[in-house]
Design an enzyme around this catalytic site. Sequence first.
Site, PDB file in Angstrom:
ATOM      1  N   GLY A 150      41.818  23.393  34.525  1.00 38.08           N
ATOM      2  CA  GLY A 150      42.716  22.591  33.712  1.00 38.08           C
ATOM      3  C   GLY A 150      43.651  23.391  32.818  1.00 38.08           C
ATOM      4  N   ARG A 176      36.978  26.850  53.161  1.00 37.07           N
ATOM      5  CA  ARG A 176      37.502  28.139  53.619  1.00 37.07           C
ATOM      6  C   ARG A 176      36.442  29.243  53.642  1.00 37.07           C
ATOM      7  NH1 ARG A 176      40.976  24.815  51.971  1.00 37.07           N
ATOM      8  NH2 ARG A 176      43.159  24.843  52.582  1.00 37.07           N
ATOM      9  N   PHE A 193      43.536  41.083  52.476  1.00 36.39           N
ATOM     10  CA  PHE A 193      43.511  40.179  51.331  1.00 36.39           C
ATOM     11  C   PHE A 193      42.748  38.909  51.694  1.00 36.39           C
ATOM     12  CE2 PHE A 193      45.407  36.887  48.615  1.00 36.39           C
ATOM     13  CZ  PHE A 193      45.325  37.499  47.376  1.00 36.39           C
ATOM     14  N   TYR A 229      40.248  39.240  38.532  1.00 33.67           N
ATOM     15  CA  TYR A 229      41.175  40.045  37.730  1.00 33.67           C
ATOM     16  C   TYR A 229      40.829  41.530  37.800  1.00 33.67           C
ATOM     17  CZ  TYR A 229      44.308  41.196  33.876  1.00 33.67           C
ATOM     18  OH  TYR A 229      45.314  41.722  33.111  1.00 33.67           O
ATOM     19  N   ILE A 236      39.762  29.466  41.590  1.00 34.63           N
ATOM     20  CA  ILE A 236      39.844  28.010  41.731  1.00 34.63           C
ATOM     21  C   ILE A 236      40.563  27.433  40.514  1.00 34.63           C
ATOM     22  CG2 ILE A 236      38.517  25.872  41.996  1.00 34.63           C
ATOM     23  CD1 ILE A 236      36.299  27.664  43.289  1.00 34.63           C
ATOM     24  N   HIS A 276      45.192  29.542  33.289  1.00 34.04           N
ATOM     25  CA  HIS A 276      44.429  30.751  33.618  1.00 34.04           C
ATOM     26  C   HIS A 276      44.516  31.085  35.110  1.00 34.04           C
ATOM     27  CE1 HIS A 276      40.588  33.053  34.255  1.00 34.04           C
ATOM     28  NE2 HIS A 276      41.093  33.689  33.215  1.00 34.04           N
TER      29      HIS A 276
END
Length: 156
Positions: free
Chosen positions: A86, A128, A114, A58, A83, A89
């Site tokens: 639940g 990744r 990016f 963020y 990631i 967010h």
Amino acid sequence: MQIIEGKLQLQGNERVAILTSRFNHIITDRLKEGAMDCFKRHGGDEDLLDIVLVPGAYELPLILDKLLESGKYDGVCVLGAIIRGGTPHFDYVSAEATKGIASAMLKYSMPVSFGVLTTDNIEQAIERAGSKAGNKGFEAMSTLIELLSLCQTLKG
């Protein structure tokens, strides 16, 4: 017809920043290592490479804006790992980080790559960051190198 594209080779005088979030550092450290490796392999001078760390994804857009505003850098490779959990967010952070990064790039008309992973689980992120799916940090730096070259070509 003319085809114009960037080259995957630095001239050796480009000042570049790798902007990385520390959250999910097991992943982002590997992305950062991949980006640094790519920079060196393609002619970058390590003395002209800065690593800038922020707490999480963020915060990436704010610090990217500051880096570009400084005029110190020819380009910035942005890395992070968001990631899914639940709660919603993930959706808020990934959307705002993506929009903010794109906005800063366009505001300053500067090369920015990016390399922020947005994955459903830790396994996808690990894949990744250097295992099955390659290293997206390396790929993000490759993209930045091509952008730097292309922008230089278009400048004349």
